[in-house]
Design an enzyme around this catalytic site. Sequence first.
Site, short mmCIF file in Angstrom:
data_model
loop_
_atom_site.label_atom_id
_atom_site.label_comp_id
_atom_site.label_asym_id
_atom_site.label_seq_id
_atom_site.Cartn_x
_atom_site.Cartn_y
_atom_site.Cartn_z
N ASP A 1 0.87 -1.36 0.15
CA ASP A 1 -0.16 0.14 0.66
C ASP A 1 0.82 1.15 0.15
O ASP A 1 1.64 1.20 1.13
CB ASP A 1 -0.83 0.02 1.46
CG ASP A 1 -2.42 0.80 1.55
OD1 ASP A 1 -3.10 0.59 0.13
OD2 ASP A 1 -1.58 2.14 1.18
N ASP B 1 -4.65 1.61 -5.26
CA ASP B 1 -2.97 2.11 -4.45
C ASP B 1 -2.30 1.18 -3.96
O ASP B 1 -1.47 0.93 -2.96
CB ASP B 1 -2.29 3.69 -3.94
CG ASP B 1 -2.97 3.40 -2.65
OD1 ASP B 1 -4.01 3.24 -1.87
OD2 ASP B 1 -2.65 4.35 -1.96
#
Length: 480
Positions: free
Chosen positions: A360, A403
């Site tokens: 992440d 993301d």
Amino acid sequence: MSYDYEQARHRNMAMSRPYISTQYMILLNNKMRNEEIAGRKLAILASYDYQGEFVGSPVYYDSREEIVRAINSGEADYTYMDAYVAQYFYNRSEFENLYVAPQMLQENRTCIGVSKPASPELLNIINKVIITMPEKELQSIIYSNTIYRSDITLLEMVRRHPLQAVAVAAAVLLVVIGVLSWGVVTREKLNRKISLELKKHQELYGLVNDYFFEYDLKKELFTVSGKKEGEKHENNVVYRLFPERMADEPDNGKYREILRRIMHSGRDGVEEIQLPGINRELHWMRIAMKNIYDHKGAPVCVIGRISDINEEKQERDRLKNQAERDSLTHVYNAKTSVRLIQERLDQLADGGTGALILVDIDKFKTINDTYGHMEGDHILCEVAGILQDSFREGDIVGRPGGDEFIIYMERIRDTRTLGDKCERLLQRISEIRMPDKKSLTISLGAVLARPQNDYDSLYIKADKALYRAKKEGRNTYFIA
């Protein structure tokens, strides 16, 4: 046996239902055609159970054929038989002195007898067959067993009809001479026609981008008809899919064996395989084939068509790759990532291990808000490039969305090795610089995969580990 309760009781037999009913006929010698039968010799079977009076004088025989021979020779005068049996003997050419006439006695009904104690199941089966058998099929059986087909030899025909035999022989000889003469006259014409047909087929083959082949299974000879590059057309040739100059190369034997195994598989249909062409390059080929069998049912050859589908295969792979990849980063998309990781988990043998890593990007929303979505997309692509470069070809790199990235690694034995990989990944991502020259950071959650694990359970563990890494300040990793 006859459908007769008294006869069945006497013989200790159980009877099926009758399957045919026929009229009794009188079978007699030709000399008896207009004579009274009273007092004449009546030929009957020795096993006949009738105890009443006879019109004629009974003479006993062991079989029906003996009875018929006795009547034909005049030893006996007549007998009673059902119509089908009488017809069978009457049709035989050796019995020339027989005459058949109807009579007024009751019909003969025929059934199948089973020795007592009879099996009820057997009788039930027989009765069902009798009930369900179509009338046409029964008639066919009767016909095939009542029409006597005698084998008449050529010698016998000549003996009986000498003049006709000579005439036939002369006619046959004239026909043979005529056929030979016609053959000589038309042979050249036929050859020209065949040559024209071959030429048309060759030109037809040249119009398509295919090779038509025949593979002799016994000789293992691969014969191909087609058009060679730079030539107008060609006759049948042994097409060297594996040229002699490739004979010593290690892959040549492998591809030859693949082709041989397909030809000997006994299957009809289509196969798609890679084969080396004349230019040594591997090409995808589609082989449509059909096995040909001899009169004994044994396969003798395989015929079919070979098509070069290299461009088609490349286009198919391109479309497949496009459907499986994320349009922005070109790593696997969410759906494909889940499928491929689950397949790898299913393949883990006892003792095998792997690892699942969730990635992440830290504060990615702030990056988008500060520098714009175009810069955010650029950073996503840079991260994806580093991830693809950091892992082996057999590992899976995907983007579930936003993301977040996901990685599945094969053959990771322990958490120490997994931790070292996470450390190096943090270091490489930190080399990415944002517009303000600050380093990009990521958080990682990882978990080891073992046999019997499924995707959902591993993802939940890795996600909890990722949450732990973010809680501890980001730019770090945690292994569940």
